[in-house]
Enzyme design. Sequence first.
Site, mmCIF file in Angstrom:
data_model
loop_
_atom_site.group_PDB
_atom_site.id
_atom_site.type_symbol
_atom_site.label_atom_id
_atom_site.label_comp_id
_atom_site.label_asym_id
_atom_site.label_seq_id
_atom_site.Cartn_x
_atom_site.Cartn_y
_atom_site.Cartn_z
ATOM 1 N N HIS A 216 0.676 -1.174 -0.040
ATOM 2 C CA HIS A 216 -0.091 -0.019 0.081
ATOM 3 C C HIS A 216 1.057 1.299 0.023
ATOM 4 O O HIS A 216 0.318 2.404 -0.264
ATOM 5 C CB HIS A 216 -0.882 -0.117 1.307
ATOM 6 C CG HIS A 216 -0.240 0.232 2.412
ATOM 7 N ND1 HIS A 216 -0.016 -0.812 3.352
ATOM 8 C CD2 HIS A 216 -0.066 1.494 3.230
ATOM 9 C CE1 HIS A 216 0.279 -0.318 4.437
ATOM 10 N NE2 HIS A 216 0.432 0.934 4.476
ATOM 11 N N ASP A 249 0.529 -7.746 1.376
ATOM 12 C CA ASP A 249 0.811 -6.327 1.664
ATOM 13 C C ASP A 249 2.251 -6.075 1.640
ATOM 14 O O ASP A 249 2.855 -5.377 2.455
ATOM 15 C CB ASP A 249 0.091 -5.935 3.161
ATOM 16 C CG ASP A 249 0.061 -4.333 3.066
ATOM 17 O OD1 ASP A 249 0.433 -3.523 1.904
ATOM 18 O OD2 ASP A 249 0.247 -3.686 4.148
ATOM 19 N N SER A 331 4.527 2.751 7.593
ATOM 20 C CA SER A 331 4.287 1.617 6.890
ATOM 21 C C SER A 331 5.442 1.392 6.093
ATOM 22 O O SER A 331 5.993 1.945 5.366
ATOM 23 C CB SER A 331 3.103 2.105 5.837
ATOM 24 O OG SER A 331 1.945 1.968 6.599
#
Length: 488
Positions: A216, A249, A331
């Site tokens: 992402h 992910d 992230s």
Amino acid sequence: MSTENEGTAVPPAPSAPPVPVDAPAAPAPQAQAPQGPYGQDAQGQAPQGSQGQAPQGSQGQGASGGDAAHHPGASSSAPDPSWPPPPPPTAPYGDGGSGSGPGGWGSSYQQPAPKSGRGRGGLVAAVLVAALVAGGLGGGLGYVLAKDNDESTGSTTVSASANGGDVKRDPGTTAGVAAKALPSTVTIQAESTSGEGGTGTGFVFDKQGHIVTNNHVVADAVDGGKLTATFPTGKKYDAEVVGHAQGYDVAVIKLKDAPSDLKPLTLGDSDKVAVGDSTIAIGAPFGLSDTVTTGIISAKNRPVASSDGSGSQASYMSALQTDASINPGNSGGPLLDAQGNVIGINSAIQSTGNGGFGTGQSGSIGLGFAIPINQAKYVAQELIKNGKPVYAKIGASVSLDDSSDGAQITDQGAGGAAPVEPGGPAAKAGLKPGDVITKLDDRVIDSGPTLIGEIWTHQPGDKVTITYERGGKQHTVDVTLGSRVGDN
């Protein structure tokens, strides 16, 4: 939960009769600075559970709302309008309270005659002036004495060396781990062809210039967008996406014109991590590059279904939970153990809905989740080798509804397909629609997302033991996992 911090205002001085002119000088009191109230903190709102359609033959809408986590970077409500707080009120001095009499510092003081209606205010002002004048004299005398002492006997102070002293930080300290790991982390800027994008983190995977991060983080730059990676030294490199896995992910990018002195971070063993182990997270929370935070492993094998809120399919993981502060921008960054080994990739957070401080984004409440590095390593190697992810599968569609009883095989598969793939692993093991899977090896399965996350910690060809219920009776069967290539 709203938190309010309030200061305590200084009460006014009590009234008193005027002091006669020929009264002896009053001793100088210590001046007390007034305290003003702080502003109120912004109020947070509980997030709504994210929903997504599960990949790989799964059916239903999203994961359970209560267990869903958000990728760091989800939008939230506007901050409380009471921020920033008003400045604290300034208590005025009385007449003549400036501290400089007509004769200058050290001049004699003549107390003025009391004025009608002023009460004790004149006394407060007079004492304050006296205190300030005395302070001026004391400061002047102190400077003269110190100057004479330096000239006559030499300085008695001990000064540190020019470089601040020799400070040694052992490899096992947070500072030592951070100093070694930071040069191998990057801040990633991803931008789509339309100019949309954001900031994330990654870390050096090998000497060929491959960087591991979250899917992402780079999703906006996959189809012709722009991607850059910046090291703590400020050196910036253009990069390209080598491969990305939406379900896991995980993504791998590669630096263009990569330097020859890259130092890959050492990968640890996430299977050997224990609850209570120290953790160190590195990332760029809210764009603040090269930020280091610390915590512990709060839990292992935490089933997490996360989404970035874009309406795309959810990601599933059996995550490491940590209370190290993780925020939007963290992230893709490494989660390290106390020796500096990577044990996970920081990927998702559970948070309140209001980011506060004008950010419009949710922030850390001590519930962060990381993809175990053993799983991420396998995915990254497949992406580098083939450019596409490879998923383990059982060949059956399971319900994604909120449940605590297990993962039920549905009566109909996704897109009209058969709920149990003919000739697939589940069919060969004798599983049928309506069966409720309650355990995979020694892991308790309480829902469909939990089962998917656990299956994806394995590789195709692994043999697992599945416990399921049918007609009120419990059964156990061995299943050899199959494989599926790609996200579609």
